[in-house]
Design an enzyme around this catalytic site. Structure first.
Site, PDB file in Angstrom:
ATOM      1  N   GLU A 177       0.825  -1.219   0.000  1.00 51.46           N
ATOM      2  CA  GLU A 177       0.000   0.000   0.000  1.00 51.46           C
ATOM      3  C   GLU A 177       0.859   1.269   0.000  1.00 51.46           C
ATOM      4  O   GLU A 177       1.261   1.748   1.053  1.00 51.46           O
ATOM      5  CB  GLU A 177      -0.937   0.022   1.219  1.00 51.46           C
ATOM      6  CG  GLU A 177      -1.834   1.261   1.231  1.00 51.46           C
ATOM      7  CD  GLU A 177      -2.729   1.377   2.455  1.00 51.46           C
ATOM      8  OE1 GLU A 177      -2.559   0.590   3.405  1.00 51.46           O
ATOM      9  OE2 GLU A 177      -3.593   2.254   2.457  1.00 51.46           O
ATOM     10  N   LYS A 219      -2.674  -2.078  -3.053  1.00 48.07           N
ATOM     11  CA  LYS A 219      -3.693  -1.214  -2.443  1.00 48.07           C
ATOM     12  C   LYS A 219      -3.226   0.218  -2.633  1.00 48.07           C
ATOM     13  O   LYS A 219      -2.148   0.593  -2.147  1.00 48.07           O
ATOM     14  CB  LYS A 219      -3.856  -1.543  -0.960  1.00 48.07           C
ATOM     15  CG  LYS A 219      -4.767  -0.566  -0.222  1.00 48.07           C
ATOM     16  CD  LYS A 219      -5.224  -1.118   1.116  1.00 48.07           C
ATOM     17  CE  LYS A 219      -6.058  -0.105   1.868  1.00 48.07           C
ATOM     18  NZ  LYS A 219      -6.741  -0.671   3.029  1.00 48.07           N
TER      19      LYS A 219
END
Ligand code: 13P
Length: 343
Positions: A177, A219
């Site tokens: 992420e 992500k």
């Protein structure tokens, strides 16, 4: 765990019409959320809230996985069933946040580096025995005058690649992420530029450390104007710019991409995802959601820390999950929001 199992986990995380519920707020962050409903952040209140989220009847129709925090991974439902078991019983994959937070980046005012690599191999081994199937690490990239620096992006993607390697070695799917924050006054064009620099550096780092992309979930943030920017792009433009940035920077072999909500209003985050999927049916990867706030906010407010509000809170969560599930198929309609509470 074999390569086939890693692949099965990654594929299941982004199964058609399903997304991931992020409930991995650290203890300081969940305190901030509880402050908004005037609820004390103690172990039992945190457990009760996560119990509500994890045991929501029907949630598994829309949710493929949940990201937990270390404390939560070790807690149990009111009836004594461990949370991890409760998730497995519903066919939901347990995930774990493994970074230890974004700290000030030395010599770089206003920038952060995510920590948590020391001892990570041992922590991952324990999380694996506790049942975690995937793990999340969040890097934070801020936009501002003369930032982000090349050094900040490079340091963060290097750490992301090191964590991803340790995860794959352990048999846990890394959910990488890199979050470009949306709290400044930058334009959508600047967000595009910084997201592109970050993603392109990330995939170079993953490649140079021999990470298997088929076993990675990305992500990321949407490409969006900063909150303080006077010119806010419309839904169509956010969807277009986000998809263009991903197509230009994310290899096709990735099994899936999920978005964080980053402070967007819940309904807007859903509308953005929906437009991306409605307008682009033939993307190389599924585009889904892994929101924290944009899934939980209405639920947390409806709950307010009171047992009596359990059903209405769970219904509010289910409604957001269902809307976002439809958005994964490009089948969401904002009119569904007036039915709020009737998920
Ligand atoms: P938000 O959707 O609230 O941004 O949180 C998602 C997340 O997991 C951030 O790391």
């Amino acid at each position: 765990m074999s390569a086939a199992e890693l692949e099965a986990t990654a594929t299941a995380m982004v199964a058609k019409g399903k997304g991931i519920l992020a409930i991995d707020e650290s203890t300081p962050t969940i305190k901030k959320r509880f402050d908004t409903i005037n609820l004390e952040s103690n172990v039992e209140n945190r457990r009760a809230y996560r119990d509500l989220l994890i045991t929501n009847p029907g949630g598994n129709e829309f949710i493929s996985g949940m990201i937990l925090y270390d404390e939560t991974l070790r807690q149990s439902c009111s009836d004594g069933t461990p949370f991890v078991q409760a998730l497995v019983d519903q066919g939901i994959l347990p995930g774990i946040k493994v970074d230890t937070g974004a700290k000030a980046f030395a010599l770089h005012t206003g920038e952060k580096i995510t920590e948590g690599l020391d001892g990570l191999r041992d922590r991952l081994a324990e999380y694996k025995t506790l049942g975690a199937k995937f793990a999340k690490w969040r890097a934070v990239i801020s936009i501002g005058e003369n930032i982000p620096s090349h050094a900040c992006i490079e340091a963060n993607v290097h750490a992301l690649a090191r964590y991803a390697g340790l995860c794959q070695e352990t048999g846990i799917v890394p959910m990488v992420e890199p979050e470009v924050l949306m709290d400044a006054d930058n334009t959508i064009e600047r967000c595009y530029e910084v997201t592109e620099m970050t993603l392109s550096a990330l995939f170079k780092a993953l490649d140079s450390q021999d990470i298997t992309l088929a076993h990675v979930i990305l992500k990321t943030n949407m490409v969006i104007a900063g909150k303080q920017c006077p010119i806010q792009a419309d839904v169509q433009e956010v969807a277009d710019q986000t998809v263009r940035c991903l197509l230009n920077n994310v290899p096709a072999e990735l099994p899936g991409i999920v978005f964080l909500s980053g402070g967007q209003r819940a309904e807007l985050a859903t509308a953005h995802l929906n437009t991306m999927n409605a307008n682009n049916p033939d993307l190389p990867w599924p585009l889904s959601f892994s929101y924290g706030r944009a899934l939980q906010e209405t639920c947390l407010n409806a709950w307010g820390g009171k047992k009596d509000n359990l059903a209405v809170a769970q219904n509010a969560l289910l409604h957001r999950e269902k809307c976002n599930s439809l958005a994964c198929r490009g089948a969401y309609n904002p009119d569904m929001e007036t039915l709020s509470g009737n998920a």
